[in-house]
Motif scaffolding. Structure first.
Motif, PDB file in Angstrom:
ATOM      1  N   TYR A   1       3.075 -14.789 -10.878  1.00 10.73           N
ATOM      2  CA  TYR A   1       3.956 -15.770 -10.136  1.00 10.73           C
ATOM      3  C   TYR A   1       5.136 -15.293  -9.787  1.00 10.73           C
ATOM      4  CZ  TYR A   1       0.368 -19.320 -12.541  1.00 10.73           C
ATOM      5  OH  TYR A   1      -1.309 -19.932 -13.150  1.00 10.73           O
ATOM      6  N   THR A   2       5.321 -14.565  -8.680  1.00  8.28           N
ATOM      7  CA  THR A   2       6.146 -13.908  -8.243  1.00  8.28           C
ATOM      8  C   THR A   2       5.660 -14.588  -6.151  1.00  8.28           C
ATOM      9  OG1 THR A   2       5.155 -11.798  -8.777  1.00  8.28           O
ATOM     10  CG2 THR A   2       7.430 -12.573 -10.196  1.00  8.28           C
TER      11      THR A   2
ATOM     12  N   SER B   1       7.108 -18.842  -7.025  1.00  8.12           N
ATOM     13  CA  SER B   1       7.213 -18.524  -8.237  1.00  8.12           C
ATOM     14  C   SER B   1       7.160 -20.476  -9.377  1.00  8.12           C
ATOM     15  CB  SER B   1       8.835 -18.017  -8.475  1.00  8.12           C
ATOM     16  OG  SER B   1       9.553 -18.901  -8.054  1.00  8.12           O
TER      17      SER B   1
END
Length: 233
Positions: free
Chosen positions: A114-115, A123
């Motif tokens: 999650y970036t 994110s």
């Protein structure tokens, strides 16, 4: 400080993660646990009852598994029904102003995905923006989200760390504060000390003294940073 954990999970009774988290907090008097899936079976809520419930707490936490980058439908229904305009809007004498709002979410994918540029593309903070907006509109303080990723793959040591971090998130009055976690650790150890034998108390005192020295040093660093900032201003 009183904390309410509002849990929404369609498979709550079969969730190992929820079972673990529930056991992590069931001895804390200042924390209450509300499972929406047990509260209603027809998607209807008693609005007055739930609004009165929310008013009793200082910190309100929504806890849920991440479903398609959002919460399960029942939590959204709870928000839509309970958080009415007159009850919620800070500029219209809303009742939640000054309280804290936090999010606890469990992930099937590794958190590192999650970036921006990662396999999920966004994110966690970006995905949870609607909750920040809710906190802003209601005059609540939004605290940093708490993520649990891939619980079923965790080692015993990782689960032990999760237990401590989760209890800290639920009970630390200054969760976003500089050095607050270390201060929270100190308070927990001091409470534990009274239940130990003299020999174990002596060993624990060494740890407490070490942590206290580190905290005092952190406090000095904070003071130095404040001074630097004032000089720049």
């Amino acid at each position: 400080m009183k904390t309410l954990v509002i849990v929404s999970h369609p498979e709550y009774d079969n969730s190992m993660t929820e079972s673990f988290l529930q056991q992590c907090q069931n001895d804390i008097d200042e924390v209450d646990w509300l499972v929406l899936d047990h509260l209603t079976n027809n998607y209807e809520f008693d609005v007055d009852k739930e609004q009165n419930r929310l008013m009793k707490y200082d910190r309100i936490l929504f806890q849920f598994p991440m479903y398609w980058y959002s919460s399960p439908a029942l939590l959204k229904k709870y928000e839509d029904d309970i958080l009415t305009r007159s009850f919620t809007y800070a500029n219209e004498d809303g009742k939640l102003k000054g309280k804290e709002l936090g999010i606890i979410t469990t992930l099937g994918e590794p958190l590192k995905n999650y970036t921006v540029g990662g396999s999920e593309g966004f994110s966690i903070n970006e995905i949870l923006k609607p909750y920040q907006a809710l906190a802003f509109k209601s005059g609540m303080k939004f605290i940093k989200p708490f993520m649990v990723d891939q619980f079923s793959y965790m080692t015993d040591d990782e689960k032990g760390k999760l237990l401590v971090d989760y209890r800290n998130y639920l009970t630390n009055k200054d969760i976003n504060g500089f050095g607050s976690k270390q201060l929270w650790y100190l308070s927990q150890l001091k409470q534990l000390r009274s239940n130990l034998s003299p020999a174990k108390q002596a060993k624990l005192d060494i740890i407490i003294d070490y942590l206290q020295d580190n905290y005092d040093r952190l406090d000095e660093i904070r003071w130095e940073l404040d001074m630097i900032k004032k000089e720049e201003d």
